[in-house]
Enzyme design. Structure first.
Site, PDB file in Angstrom:
ATOM      1  N   ASP A  67     -68.290  74.890   7.554  1.00 34.58           N
ATOM      2  CA  ASP A  67     -67.077  74.534   8.295  1.00 34.58           C
ATOM      3  C   ASP A  67     -65.864  75.303   7.797  1.00 34.58           C
ATOM      4  O   ASP A  67     -65.897  75.940   6.740  1.00 34.58           O
ATOM      5  CB  ASP A  67     -66.822  73.015   8.192  1.00 34.58           C
ATOM      6  N   ASN A 136     -66.596  59.030   3.518  1.00 34.39           N
ATOM      7  CA  ASN A 136     -66.918  58.251   4.729  1.00 34.39           C
ATOM      8  C   ASN A 136     -68.284  58.623   5.310  1.00 34.39           C
ATOM      9  O   ASN A 136     -68.647  58.177   6.387  1.00 34.39           O
ATOM     10  CB  ASN A 136     -65.829  58.437   5.799  1.00 34.39           C
ATOM     11  N   HIS A 138     -69.308  61.783   6.034  1.00 35.54           N
ATOM     12  CA  HIS A 138     -69.391  63.004   6.857  1.00 35.54           C
ATOM     13  C   HIS A 138     -70.154  64.096   6.116  1.00 35.54           C
ATOM     14  O   HIS A 138     -70.175  64.154   4.899  1.00 35.54           O
ATOM     15  CB  HIS A 138     -68.016  63.480   7.337  1.00 35.54           C
ATOM     16  N   GLU A 143     -67.803  63.862  11.588  1.00 31.95           N
ATOM     17  CA  GLU A 143     -67.165  62.618  11.180  1.00 31.95           C
ATOM     18  C   GLU A 143     -67.852  61.399  11.804  1.00 31.95           C
ATOM     19  O   GLU A 143     -68.452  61.506  12.881  1.00 31.95           O
ATOM     20  CB  GLU A 143     -65.695  62.631  11.631  1.00 31.95           C
TER      21      GLU A 143
HETATM   22  C1  GLP Z   1     -64.876  68.217   2.863  1.00 26.97           C
HETATM   23  C2  GLP Z   1     -65.938  69.146   3.436  1.00 26.97           C
HETATM   24  C3  GLP Z   1     -67.339  68.642   3.220  1.00 26.97           C
HETATM   25  C4  GLP Z   1     -67.483  68.139   1.798  1.00 26.97           C
HETATM   26  C5  GLP Z   1     -66.564  66.967   1.576  1.00 26.97           C
HETATM   27  C6  GLP Z   1     -66.671  66.336   0.194  1.00 26.97           C
HETATM   28  O1  GLP Z   1     -64.263  67.396   3.789  1.00 26.97           O
HETATM   29  N1  GLP Z   1     -65.768  69.442   4.812  1.00 26.97           N
HETATM   30  O2  GLP Z   1     -68.258  69.670   3.511  1.00 26.97           O
HETATM   31  O3  GLP Z   1     -68.800  67.782   1.545  1.00 26.97           O
HETATM   32  O4  GLP Z   1     -65.235  67.395   1.787  1.00 26.97           O
HETATM   33  O5  GLP Z   1     -65.821  66.949  -0.713  1.00 26.97           O
HETATM   34  P1  GLP Z   1     -65.875  66.767  -2.263  1.00 26.97           P
HETATM   35  O6  GLP Z   1     -67.087  67.518  -2.715  1.00 26.97           O
HETATM   36  O7  GLP Z   1     -64.611  67.399  -2.757  1.00 26.97           O
HETATM   37  O8  GLP Z   1     -65.968  65.320  -2.537  1.00 26.97           O
END
Ligand code: GLP
Length: 241
Positions: A67, A136, A138, A143
């Site tokens: 993404d 959450n 995702h 989402e």
């Molecule tokens: C973002 C990304 C996800 C990622 C998530 C968790 O929103 N789009 O791909 O897995 O955050 O992030 P973190 O690893 O910082 O908890």
């Protein structure tokens, strides 16, 4: 799902890097799906070290990121392209033409999304997809909600995600409201999936993902339907299993 609980973040990162190295060493031209966020940072560091030590060669590897925020300038320090360059791409011998990430700005979003999916398909799909997980549930920016999307698309970030990700921005208002993300289809079509999570903050969503019902309200719960998922957790993220 093959769930492995490692003692701490350092061990989780080493194990994650080992799994990726095994994939790349077995198939030099592997197609890797890459994730951003704080979770995979340790894995990228380990992989960079392995490359330095001559233990892994990325010269034929092709990568597709999950993404990208929509609307940020390409070189914005919070863009995922910047993150990838900073934390991984510049540290290994990936060829520039083999690094792919959705565009952060484009004249034709629909076409850009279609082309991204077609490019993944033209390479035969993803061999190993690395995933983090949002608090959450995702994955990528798929989402929670009434419905999920199969294909790459422009996603609207939930308030929960905007708040969670605001820690990287000066304030909540600066967090982009949209992102282009691979859909659930591209993720589920990956031959193998490696889901990473660490810390107490992920314990509850990890419980729902692994033990809960499969629901669009927890997009990661869909992974229960995939035949080859490895989940790497530290003890904290595994504490509610
Ligand atoms: C973002 C990304 C996800 C990622 C998530 C968790 O929103 N789009 O791909 O897995 O955050 O992030 P973190 O690893 O910082 O908890």
């Amino acid at each position: 799902m093959n769930v492995l609980v490692l003692q701490d973040y350092a061990e989780l990162s080493k194990k994650g890097a080992m799994i990726i190295a095994e994939q790349v060493n077995n198939k030099k031209d592997s197609i890797l799906g890459l994730a951003t966020g704080s979770t995979p940072l340790g894995v990228y560091k380990e992989l960079a070290q392995m490359y330095e030590q001559g233990k892994i060669d990325f010269s034929k590897v092709i990568t597709f990121n999950l993404d990208e925020y929509y609307g940020l300038p390409e070189n914005h320090p919070q863009s995922y392209r910047y993150y990838m360059e900073e934390n991984f791409w510049s540290k290994v011998n990936l060829q520039d033409e083999n690094k792919h990430i959705p565009p952060s700005i484009t004249d034709n979003i629909e076409l850009a999304c279609k082309e991204y999916d077609e490019l993944i398909e033209s390479h035969g799909g993803i061999d190993l997809q690395i995933l983090g997980i949002g608090p959450n549930g995702h994955i990528g920016f798929n989402e929670p909600g009434k419905e999920l999307y199969a294909k790459t698309h422009l996603a609207k970030l939930t308030q929960n995600t905007i708040e969670a990700n605001s820690r990287f921005f000066p304030d909540k208002e600066s967090v982009p409201k949209n992102a282009i993300t691979m859909g659930m289809g591209s993720i589920m079509k990956s031959k193998k999936i490696l889901l990473l999570a660490n810390g107490n903050g992920k314990a509850e969503i990890i419980r729902k993902t692994i033990k809960g019902q499969i629901t669009t309200n927890v997009p990661a719960s869909m992974l229960q339907l995939h035949p080859n998922v490895t989940v790497l957790l530290d003890e904290k993220a595994a504490s509610k299993l």
